[in-house]
Design a protein around this motif. Sequence first.
Motif, short mmCIF file in Angstrom:
data_model
loop_
_atom_site.label_atom_id
_atom_site.label_comp_id
_atom_site.label_asym_id
_atom_site.label_seq_id
_atom_site.Cartn_x
_atom_site.Cartn_y
_atom_site.Cartn_z
N LYS A 54 -4.24 -79.69 -101.31
CA LYS A 54 -3.68 -78.50 -100.67
C LYS A 54 -2.56 -78.88 -99.72
O LYS A 54 -2.68 -79.83 -98.94
CB LYS A 54 -4.79 -77.77 -99.90
CG LYS A 54 -4.32 -76.41 -99.39
CD LYS A 54 -5.47 -75.59 -98.84
CE LYS A 54 -4.95 -74.32 -98.21
NZ LYS A 54 -4.30 -73.40 -99.15
N LEU A 56 0.34 -77.10 -96.99
CA LEU A 56 0.97 -75.97 -96.31
C LEU A 56 2.35 -76.43 -95.87
O LEU A 56 2.48 -77.51 -95.31
CB LEU A 56 0.15 -75.55 -95.09
CG LEU A 56 -1.23 -74.93 -95.32
CD1 LEU A 56 -1.89 -74.59 -93.99
CD2 LEU A 56 -1.12 -73.68 -96.18
N SER A 57 3.36 -75.61 -96.12
CA SER A 57 4.71 -76.02 -95.74
C SER A 57 5.26 -75.13 -94.63
O SER A 57 5.35 -73.92 -94.79
CB SER A 57 5.64 -75.95 -96.96
OG SER A 57 5.37 -77.04 -97.80
N MET A 58 5.61 -75.77 -93.52
CA MET A 58 6.28 -75.03 -92.46
C MET A 58 7.67 -74.65 -92.97
O MET A 58 8.29 -75.42 -93.69
CB MET A 58 6.43 -75.89 -91.19
CG MET A 58 5.18 -76.62 -90.72
SD MET A 58 3.85 -75.61 -90.06
CE MET A 58 4.61 -74.84 -88.66
N THR A 70 -1.14 -76.38 -86.41
CA THR A 70 -1.33 -75.53 -87.59
C THR A 70 -2.60 -75.97 -88.34
O THR A 70 -3.39 -75.15 -88.79
CB THR A 70 -0.11 -75.63 -88.52
OG1 THR A 70 1.07 -75.39 -87.76
CG2 THR A 70 -0.21 -74.63 -89.66
N LEU A 234 -1.47 -67.84 -75.92
CA LEU A 234 -0.96 -66.58 -76.45
C LEU A 234 -2.11 -65.72 -76.97
O LEU A 234 -3.10 -66.24 -77.45
CB LEU A 234 0.01 -66.87 -77.59
CG LEU A 234 1.33 -67.50 -77.16
CD1 LEU A 234 2.04 -68.06 -78.36
CD2 LEU A 234 2.20 -66.47 -76.49
N ARG B 97 3.99 -69.91 -82.74
CA ARG B 97 2.74 -69.31 -83.19
C ARG B 97 2.94 -68.47 -84.45
O ARG B 97 2.17 -68.53 -85.40
CB ARG B 97 2.13 -68.47 -82.04
CG ARG B 97 0.68 -68.01 -82.23
CD ARG B 97 -0.24 -69.08 -82.76
NE ARG B 97 -0.49 -70.20 -81.90
CZ ARG B 97 -1.60 -70.38 -81.20
NH1 ARG B 97 -2.56 -69.52 -81.25
NH2 ARG B 97 -1.74 -71.47 -80.47
N THR B 99 5.33 -68.97 -86.66
CA THR B 99 5.61 -69.91 -87.75
C THR B 99 4.30 -70.45 -88.32
O THR B 99 4.14 -70.56 -89.53
CB THR B 99 6.46 -71.08 -87.21
OG1 THR B 99 7.52 -70.56 -86.43
CG2 THR B 99 7.01 -71.91 -88.34
N GLN B 100 3.37 -70.78 -87.41
CA GLN B 100 2.10 -71.35 -87.85
C GLN B 100 1.30 -70.33 -88.67
O GLN B 100 0.77 -70.64 -89.73
CB GLN B 100 1.29 -71.81 -86.64
CG GLN B 100 1.93 -72.98 -85.94
CD GLN B 100 1.27 -73.32 -84.62
OE1 GLN B 100 0.84 -72.43 -83.89
NE2 GLN B 100 1.19 -74.59 -84.29
N LEU B 102 2.44 -67.76 -90.24
CA LEU B 102 3.17 -67.51 -91.48
C LEU B 102 2.87 -68.62 -92.50
O LEU B 102 2.63 -68.35 -93.68
CB LEU B 102 4.67 -67.45 -91.20
CG LEU B 102 5.54 -67.25 -92.43
CD1 LEU B 102 5.60 -65.77 -92.77
CD2 LEU B 102 6.94 -67.79 -92.21
N THR B 103 2.88 -69.87 -92.03
CA THR B 103 2.63 -71.00 -92.92
C THR B 103 1.25 -70.89 -93.55
O THR B 103 1.08 -71.10 -94.75
CB THR B 103 2.74 -72.31 -92.12
OG1 THR B 103 4.02 -72.35 -91.49
CG2 THR B 103 2.57 -73.51 -93.01
N ILE B 104 0.26 -70.54 -92.71
CA ILE B 104 -1.12 -70.43 -93.22
C ILE B 104 -1.23 -69.26 -94.20
O ILE B 104 -1.84 -69.39 -95.26
CB ILE B 104 -2.10 -70.30 -92.04
CG1 ILE B 104 -2.14 -71.62 -91.27
CG2 ILE B 104 -3.48 -69.91 -92.53
CD1 ILE B 104 -2.92 -71.58 -89.98
N LYS B 106 1.16 -67.95 -96.03
CA LYS B 106 1.88 -68.30 -97.25
C LYS B 106 0.98 -69.15 -98.16
O LYS B 106 0.95 -68.95 -99.37
CB LYS B 106 3.14 -69.09 -96.88
CG LYS B 106 4.41 -68.49 -97.38
CD LYS B 106 5.64 -69.21 -96.82
CE LYS B 106 5.54 -70.70 -96.76
NZ LYS B 106 6.68 -71.36 -96.10
N GLY B 107 0.24 -70.07 -97.54
CA GLY B 107 -0.68 -70.91 -98.29
C GLY B 107 -1.76 -70.10 -98.98
O GLY B 107 -2.10 -70.34 -100.13
N LYS B 108 -2.30 -69.13 -98.23
CA LYS B 108 -3.35 -68.26 -98.79
C LYS B 108 -2.81 -67.47 -99.96
O LYS B 108 -3.45 -67.32 -100.99
CB LYS B 108 -3.82 -67.28 -97.69
CG LYS B 108 -5.10 -67.70 -97.01
CD LYS B 108 -5.59 -66.57 -96.11
CE LYS B 108 -6.42 -67.15 -94.99
NZ LYS B 108 -6.38 -66.32 -93.79
#
Lengths: 235, 117
Positions: A54, A56-58, A70, A234, B97, B99-100, B102-104, B106-108
Motif C-alpha cells: 500500500k 499513499l502519495s502526498m 500522515t 487543530l 492537515r 494535505t494529510q 486528502l492523501t489518506i 485519495k488512498g481509500k
Amino acid sequence: MFKVLVIIPAYNEELSIQHVIREIKSHMSSVDILVINDGSTDNTEAVVKEEGTKVLSMPFNVGIGGTMQTGYIYARDNGYDVAVQMDADGQHAAADLPKLLSRVEENDLVIGSRFLEQTSYRAPLMRKVGIRFFSLLVSLVTKQRFTDTTSGFRAAGRKVIELYADYYPMDYPEVESIVYLTNRKCKLVEVKAEMRQREAGKSSITPFKSAYYMIKVTLSVLISAVRFKEVKSLP
Amino acid sequence: MINIYLLSILFSVLFLIVILELVRRRKLKEQYSLLWILMGILLLIISLNVRLIEKLAFWLHIEYAPALLFLFGLLFCFVFILHLTLVVTKLSEQVLRLTQELTILKGKESILHERDH
C-alpha cells in the motif's frame, strides 16, 4: 497478536525501497506495510505498487514530519495497535523488528539505538558529535538516559500513535518528538539496533543544513521542555 | 496653499478610506484590518495636531521630535510582521492537515475504485 503497521516515509527512494519492503516481508509476514510517498519525482510510487504494498502519495513534498504524521493518522484511524517507523533507504535492519515489537507492550515507544551497545555502525565524526550532543541534551531535559535520539527506527504503541496523530514536529522531528512524549508521561525505552550505511540515494542532511538543524532542534527541545500547556492542535 | 500639514491630513484620510473600502469589498478581512485602521487613526491624530508629537518627545526627553515618529512607525511594522507570521503559521498547519487528510482519502478512493473494476 496485535495489529502492526510499518510506516515508511519515502522521498525519491526508487533504488532502495523495493529491497526494504522485501526484507520486512521476509522477516515479518504478519505486519502491514504502508509507504508514504512524499511527492517523489522518481518512480517510488510505481515501484512500491509493483510489490503489492500500500502506498499513499502526498500531492507535493511536505517534509518528513508531515509525512510521518500522515502515517500515524492512518494508523490511528485504522485501529492499529502498533506503528513502526522505518527509513526507506535501507539503513534499518528488518531483523531487529521482532526485538522492537517485543518491548512495545510494556512501553509506549521503543527506539532502536545504534549506541546502546557496540554495533557495527560507524558515523562520520561531525554526525557522531551531533548525535551525542542531542542525546545528552535530551537526557538532561527528560532525566532519562538516551543514547540515540536521532534514530528514526521506532515502534509506537496506541497511546503514542494517538499523540503523534495530534501533534508531530515538522522538520527534523526525531529529537523533539521524544521530549513531547516524556511531557505526556509516556514510557520510552531504547533497544540495540543495527544500522547500515545507506544503500542508495543521498542523505537528506547536507552539511549546508547542519547548522540550521543543530540550532532548530536545540531550540525546539528547550522550548518543549518548558511547554507545560497542551500543544494546541487543530480541531 | 499646499503644505506638509495639509498633505499629511489628506494622506491619513485617504489611507483610512482605502482600508475601509478594501474591507467593504471583502479584499481585506476585518480581523486583519483592525491594526491598519488603528494605524490610520493614529496618523490622522498626529497630522491634525503636530504639537502632540513635540510634547510627547519632550516628555520622553527625545531632542529630535521626528525620531519619535520613526520609532512608532518601526514598532508598528514589527508588530504587524509578527502578526503576519502568526497567521502564516496557522495557515501552514491547516494546509498540512488538509494535505494529510486528502492523501489518506485519495488512498481509500483508489482501493474502492480497484474493487469496482
